[in-house]
Design a protein around this motif. Structure first.
Motif, short mmCIF file in Angstrom:
data_model
loop_
_atom_site.label_atom_id
_atom_site.label_comp_id
_atom_site.label_asym_id
_atom_site.label_seq_id
_atom_site.Cartn_x
_atom_site.Cartn_y
_atom_site.Cartn_z
N LEU A 1 7.13 15.96 8.38
CA LEU A 1 7.00 15.49 6.99
C LEU A 1 5.61 15.78 6.44
O LEU A 1 5.47 16.26 5.32
CB LEU A 1 7.29 13.99 6.93
CG LEU A 1 8.73 13.55 6.74
CD1 LEU A 1 8.83 12.03 6.82
CD2 LEU A 1 9.30 14.06 5.43
N ASN A 2 4.59 15.48 7.24
CA ASN A 2 3.22 15.72 6.81
C ASN A 2 2.98 17.20 6.55
O ASN A 2 2.29 17.57 5.59
CB ASN A 2 2.25 15.20 7.86
CG ASN A 2 0.81 15.30 7.40
OD1 ASN A 2 0.42 14.73 6.40
ND2 ASN A 2 0.01 16.05 8.14
N GLU A 3 3.57 18.03 7.39
CA GLU A 3 3.44 19.48 7.21
C GLU A 3 4.07 19.93 5.90
O GLU A 3 3.49 20.73 5.15
CB GLU A 3 4.12 20.19 8.39
CG GLU A 3 4.05 21.69 8.36
CD GLU A 3 4.79 22.32 9.53
OE1 GLU A 3 5.52 23.32 9.31
OE2 GLU A 3 4.66 21.82 10.66
N ILE A 4 5.25 19.40 5.58
CA ILE A 4 5.96 19.77 4.35
C ILE A 4 5.18 19.29 3.13
O ILE A 4 5.00 20.01 2.15
CB ILE A 4 7.39 19.20 4.36
CG1 ILE A 4 8.22 19.89 5.44
CG2 ILE A 4 8.04 19.36 2.99
CD1 ILE A 4 9.56 19.22 5.71
N TRP A 5 4.72 18.03 3.16
CA TRP A 5 3.96 17.48 2.04
C TRP A 5 2.68 18.28 1.80
O TRP A 5 2.30 18.55 0.66
CB TRP A 5 3.61 16.02 2.31
CG TRP A 5 4.70 15.06 1.92
CD1 TRP A 5 5.63 14.52 2.75
CD2 TRP A 5 5.00 14.56 0.62
NE1 TRP A 5 6.47 13.70 2.05
CE2 TRP A 5 6.10 13.70 0.74
CE3 TRP A 5 4.41 14.75 -0.63
CZ2 TRP A 5 6.66 13.03 -0.35
CZ3 TRP A 5 4.96 14.08 -1.72
CH2 TRP A 5 6.06 13.23 -1.57
N THR A 6 2.01 18.66 2.88
CA THR A 6 0.77 19.43 2.76
C THR A 6 1.03 20.79 2.14
O THR A 6 0.30 21.24 1.26
CB THR A 6 0.11 19.59 4.14
OG1 THR A 6 -0.21 18.29 4.67
CG2 THR A 6 -1.17 20.42 4.05
N GLU A 7 2.09 21.45 2.59
CA GLU A 7 2.45 22.76 2.03
C GLU A 7 2.77 22.65 0.55
O GLU A 7 2.34 23.48 -0.26
CB GLU A 7 3.66 23.34 2.79
CG GLU A 7 3.35 23.80 4.20
CD GLU A 7 4.60 24.30 4.93
OE1 GLU A 7 5.69 24.31 4.31
OE2 GLU A 7 4.48 24.65 6.11
N ASN A 8 3.53 21.63 0.18
CA ASN A 8 3.88 21.44 -1.23
C ASN A 8 2.64 21.16 -2.08
O ASN A 8 2.49 21.71 -3.18
CB ASN A 8 4.87 20.28 -1.38
CG ASN A 8 6.28 20.65 -0.96
OD1 ASN A 8 6.63 21.84 -0.91
ND2 ASN A 8 7.09 19.67 -0.64
N THR B 1 3.57 9.42 -6.38
CA THR B 1 2.55 8.53 -5.82
C THR B 1 2.02 9.10 -4.50
O THR B 1 0.81 9.15 -4.27
CB THR B 1 3.13 7.12 -5.58
OG1 THR B 1 3.57 6.59 -6.83
CG2 THR B 1 2.08 6.20 -4.98
N HIS B 2 2.94 9.55 -3.65
CA HIS B 2 2.52 10.14 -2.37
C HIS B 2 1.90 11.52 -2.58
O HIS B 2 0.96 11.89 -1.88
CB HIS B 2 3.70 10.21 -1.40
CG HIS B 2 3.29 10.53 0.01
ND1 HIS B 2 2.46 9.71 0.74
CD2 HIS B 2 3.57 11.59 0.80
CE1 HIS B 2 2.25 10.24 1.93
NE2 HIS B 2 2.91 11.38 2.00
N MET B 3 2.43 12.26 -3.55
CA MET B 3 1.87 13.58 -3.85
C MET B 3 0.38 13.45 -4.21
O MET B 3 -0.45 14.26 -3.80
CB MET B 3 2.65 14.23 -4.99
CG MET B 3 2.02 15.50 -5.57
SD MET B 3 1.89 16.85 -4.37
CE MET B 3 3.59 17.45 -4.35
N LYS B 4 0.04 12.44 -5.01
CA LYS B 4 -1.36 12.21 -5.39
C LYS B 4 -2.24 11.96 -4.17
O LYS B 4 -3.36 12.47 -4.08
CB LYS B 4 -1.47 11.02 -6.34
CG LYS B 4 -1.14 11.32 -7.78
CD LYS B 4 -1.16 10.06 -8.62
CE LYS B 4 -2.50 9.36 -8.61
NZ LYS B 4 -2.50 8.16 -9.49
N LYS B 5 -1.72 11.18 -3.22
CA LYS B 5 -2.50 10.87 -2.02
C LYS B 5 -2.74 12.12 -1.18
O LYS B 5 -3.86 12.36 -0.70
CB LYS B 5 -1.75 9.82 -1.18
CG LYS B 5 -1.65 8.46 -1.84
CD LYS B 5 -0.84 7.51 -1.00
CE LYS B 5 -0.65 6.16 -1.69
NZ LYS B 5 0.22 5.25 -0.90
#
Length: 204
Positions: free
Chosen positions: A62-69, A97-101
């Motif tokens: 999940l962290n990998e996907i969020w970071t890539e996005n 909200t999570h995208m901002k973080k």
């Protein structure tokens, strides 16, 4: 500049004028799904790009996907206005909200802001033909960690009451979006008196 844009409850006519203006001036528009894409298409010239946020429990993946996005969005946000569009409001139960973080970690140079949308909390009353005329709770089954007090005429009294309930962070606001808007985040500067258009935000 990255904007989290609220698209409202699902009707393209219920987007705000500000949301439409941001969409029209954006160099890139991102959406998390087809419903959001359908709502923005009437207002953009290029097809919005989908960002995948899978419902999985592997935290590392999940962290990998969020970071890539976040990195992908940051590339465009450094060049001009970018809109990340979501159903409802970007500050209530929102992917943004999570995208901002994550953005703050991987691209701290990218500025972010939000454009409020008509949320399910208010739109459901319209569709159901009901009115809410006293205090009420909204939750998703998780523990209550926030409180919003409308008509905060006695903000310091309200803050002291909330402190006894375990709340620690407070923001006082008055006449939001007007030319006399006041937002106070320093607890020591929160006044004794507010007016009818005052709000107290509290977080545990």
């Amino acid at each position: 500049m990255l904007y989290g844009v609220g698209l409202g409850p699902g009707d393209p006519e219920l987007l705000t004028i500000k949301a439409v203006n941001i969409l029209k001036e954006s160099v890139k528009v991102f959406v998390p799904g087809e419903m959001a894409a359908d709502l923005v298409r009437p207002y953009v010239t290029e097809e919005p790009e989908y960002l995948d946020f899978p419902m999985i429990y592997d935290k590392e993946k999940l962290n990998e996907i969020w970071t890539e996005n976040a990195k992908k969005v940051a590339e465009y946000a450094r060049k001009g206005t970018v809109a990340f569009c979501l159903i409802g409001d970007p500050n209530f139960f929102s992917t943004f909200t999570h995208m901002k973080k994550v953005m703050a970690e991987v691209a701290p140079d990218v500025q972010t802001a939000t454009v409020p949308g008509i949320s399910s909390i208010t739109s459901c009353a319209s569709q159901m033909g009901v009115a809410v005329e006293s205090s009420f709770e909204v939750h998703d089954g998780s523990d209550i960690g926030y409180m919003i007090h409308l008509k905060a005429r006695k903000p310091r009294d309200i803050m002291n009451k909330f402190k006894k309930q375990g709340y620690k962070e407070f923001i006082f606001a008055e006449r939001l979006f007007s030319d006399r808007e006041v937002i106070i985040k320093d607890q020591d500067k929160i006044p004794e008196e507010g007016n009818y258009f005052s709000i107290m935000y509290a977080k545990k």
